[in-house]
Enzyme design. Sequence first.
Site, mmCIF file in Angstrom:
data_model
loop_
_atom_site.group_PDB
_atom_site.id
_atom_site.type_symbol
_atom_site.label_atom_id
_atom_site.label_comp_id
_atom_site.label_asym_id
_atom_site.label_seq_id
_atom_site.Cartn_x
_atom_site.Cartn_y
_atom_site.Cartn_z
ATOM 1 C CG PHE A 154 -32.822 27.927 108.296
ATOM 2 C CD1 PHE A 154 -34.215 27.996 108.208
ATOM 3 C CD2 PHE A 154 -32.266 27.005 109.168
ATOM 4 C CE1 PHE A 154 -35.023 27.137 108.966
ATOM 5 C CE2 PHE A 154 -33.063 26.154 109.925
ATOM 6 C CZ PHE A 154 -34.449 26.207 109.824
ATOM 7 C CB CYS A 209 -34.241 33.107 100.815
ATOM 8 S SG CYS A 209 -34.809 34.321 99.629
ATOM 9 C CB THR A 259 -27.784 34.304 97.265
ATOM 10 O OG1 THR A 259 -29.005 34.545 97.963
ATOM 11 C CG2 THR A 259 -28.019 33.336 96.132
ATOM 12 C CB CYS A 264 5.825 41.813 87.207
ATOM 13 S SG CYS A 264 7.141 42.084 86.003
#
Lengths: 475, 436
Positions: free
Chosen positions: B137, B139, B205, B353
């Site tokens: 479920f 792609c 993805t 820093c």
Amino acid sequence: MADRARGGIAAARLSPQEAEAGFADLHPPLDRRAAAVAADRCYFCYDAPCIAACPTGIDIPLFIRQIAGGRPEEAAKTIFDQNILGGICARVCPTEDLCEGACVREEAEGKPVEIGLLQRHATDSLMAAPQHPYRRAPDSGKRIAVVGAGPAGLACAHRLALHGHAITLYETRHKPGGLNEFGIAAYKATGGFAQAEVDWITAIGGITLETGRRLGADLTLEALRDSFDAVFLGLGLEGVNALTAEGAELEGVADAVGFIAELRQAEDLTALPVGRDVVVIGGGMTAIDAAVQARLLGARSVTIAYRRGRARMGASRYEQDLATSRGVRILCNLRPVAVHGTDAATEIELARTVETGAGLVDTGEHLRLPADQVFKAIGQRLVLEGGPAQRGGRIAADAHGRTSIEGVWAGGDCVSAGDDLTVWAAAQGRDAAEDIHASLMRAEAQPTGARIAEAARGIAAAPRGAMTALDRRQT
Amino acid sequence: MADLTTTFAGIRSPNPFWLASAPPTDKEYNVRRAFEAGWGGVVWKTLGAEGPPVVNVNGPRYGAIYGPDRRLMGLNNIELITDRPLEVNLEEMTRVKADYPDRALIASIMVPCEEDAWRAILPRVAETGADGIELNFGCPHGMSERGMGSAVGQVPEYIEMVTRWCKRYYDRPVIVKLTPNITDIRGPAQAARNGGADAVSLINTINSITSVDLDSLSPEPSIDGKGSHGGYCGPAVKPIALSMVSDIARAEGTRGMPISGIGGITTWRDAAEFLVLGCGSVQVCTAAMTYGFRVVEEMKAGLSAWMDEKGYASVAEVTGRAVPNVTDWQYLNLNYVTKARIDEDLCIKCGRCYAACEDTSHQAIAMSADRRFEVIDAECVACNLCVDVCPVEDCITMTRLAPGEVDARTGKVVTADYANWTSHPNNPAVTATAAE
Ligand SMILES: Cc1cc2nc3c(=O)[nH]c(=O)nc-3n(C[C@H](O)[C@H](O)[C@H](O)COP(=O)(O)OP(=O)(O)OC[C@H]3O[C@@H](n4cnc5c(N)ncnc54)[C@H](O)[C@@H]3O)c2cc1C
Ligand SMILES: Cc1cc2nc3c(=O)[nH]c(=O)nc-3n(C[C@H](O)[C@H](O)[C@H](O)COP(=O)(O)O)c2cc1C
Ligand code: SF4
């Protein structure tokens, strides 16, 4: 036939292939990918120490970031804006003593960002582009004589041209480039780079080169001052110090700089004669270069004899290691007393020395080395009759490059300030040009970011070291 | 040697490292080699319905984001589900499972959102002997335009409905693979559980365009001058995946449901992080696609060494260990006060820093003319930016102020008591309660 073993001073000790391999580029250029990897190592330091260590004040982290961003041409602009000789400097600067020596990654891991190679990557890419990247400003009507077409003269001429002035560049030799062309070791500036760089720099326009013209011969300072609005002297150091040893007049005893100049101009390196056993007297960059190149020409043994201790040698540790890796032997605390031989040199006699509170003294011990060729690399000196006041044998110039004579500026090796390096000559030539421009045009002096000159020219320092939180809290 | 044997939602495998449904698991040849290389399981490349298979583009289907030295940090793809016929895949799965009975073999499935379609394919998958199924479920490209993949995963009602069908027509474990292209992952996870799912796996993805070619002005990967969004994965997505996994592990309705963790897992350390945040197995795609199957060696050896070191005997013991430490911001201890400390001996004087703090934070670092850097406690809010930008490990650290010390910034004495936002005087809710 190549023959290494022949005694005396002879040519063809090497095959053409051997010569070619030996004199190839000392540090081959980075390709695009290697440059990206090298650039990625830069930390983009705040108020980066590498910038402060560069006499021309190049914004190193910025140009490296531009390479990382895939724009080496823009990176080159960042470099050339500060130092138009950025191309040769990328090849010859003793970076281990300058930018790379200051790189925080040198302190962190003994492996600095490869600033020199990155600079070469950037400058090569822009110098290969068809157009010169700078445009000369509209003609100012001012004419300036620049004497000496070495790094100092070229940097000065380019910056003056940029401001729209017309420059006549006088050079006594038949070729421009100064020591870039006649002095720098062959493997540092391969492929005719020095001449290509001169052509590229002068492509800005407004610079007329006249070779074979000599101040003190066909040119006089008075005449130049009369016919030009300003004069810049970038004469370098033409003279060589004399060797006060017995037998110094024997055949086979020669100046290192002369030998190098001949080598740099040789069409065919295997045709260049060199001794079988070579001894170089001196401890600076010139001694190293003469020794290494003598080895590369096929000399069987090459020895550098330096009169003081190793720590006092002018050549950097890196240069010394380069020499020893090429098979040059470095002997310290040895002073030449005599060159022996009937017509030509066959041996050199050296006295052992020791450094004492009272100075350098002989221990009484003597040593003889076979030597059919002896090179003197014991320092160069200014050759100039009259002219501006001198200090320590060189022209006295202030941080603007101004000399004791009104309208006459000077920079590079011929002045007493700074180190005898290409990059110092580039900085001094540029800064003198800015000062000439400011005084001729009655313009505000512009900041150049150089570590020298800026303060003296009344320009507030670059934003580096801006107010810290602590300072602020104290105000 | 710690025991890596894993039982995930009833599915056994010799280790928790599975290959995720993707090109590495698209055919028998690959899967056999993966098993030989030591992978504990595979989720077969997603199967589609019977009939002519889908087609892929014939140009490039991947785009990439690089870190230093062309290290692949993120990968994007516009590939669809398997483009090989269903029968071929099923035959191959049957053979492989028969030859590797101890490995987990999961069938990933994506068919139209119709009951008949699922009823048709599930018995055939069951016949292969596969240990379970995973419902794709997730792609986000191509298939979603056809009403499948993330088009289903973005609608909890559909997830629940399809999961129910699967539980009805298939008698082995059902894993629901979730899409991260959604605002709150807990909704879809809850829907899967409501539908009867045995487990969830995530993340699939993330919608992405990796780059644009600035000459052709085409998004990459470029197909004849045009590009389409694709699915993003690889090391860059790991933080997103970890957060979503922890959401599901913590949510009341889904707590305890088996989770198969996916997203940027490249080393044993990544895998261990997924496990402690609640996963019972992990799945890997990009790392295998970047370095080949052999990466599993490092993962197995590293995980097992770490478990030995910590005295964890099994993967089950590791699962969820860090979940109790994931909390909401409002419960973080506001009396925990730290200050940055710079180790002057380790400092290489780059000044990063200083630049970071001075330009973008709290002006709490002082720089002297000789490049010494010092934290100004009265300004330091302990944000950690200096630690993050310092190139030297452990050069800047955060040190806790002991109870009784005075925080120079606030002038207050640090107390040992725990106190959070819910009781903080600046919290309007507290004032409201107090006023009542
Ligand atoms: C062997 C050797 C190796 C070196 N290697 C390095 C190195 O690796 N890296 C580095 O940074 N530096 C090196 N140096 C130093 C560097 O070359 C010089 O610092 C630099 O060239 C100085 O530039 P300049 O313009 O002042 O002088 P020069 O380069 O000497 O140029 C002066 C120019 O003026 C001309 N000239 C002189 N007198 C007159 C006159 N009266 N009329 C007209 N023209 C005149 C000369 O012919 C010459 O062309 C080296 C020097 C030597 C000798
Ligand atoms: C420490 C930090 C705090 C942030 N706070 C906010 C915020 O308060 N509001 C906001 O809209 N975005 C905030 N952002 C997101 C940024 O505006 C930006 O959208 C994000 O960092 C992505 O951009 P970049 O990665 O290209 O910098 C914050 C980002 C960071 C790193
Ligand atoms: S000192 Fe080194 S790391 Fe820092 S900016 Fe310069 S080149 Fe980069």
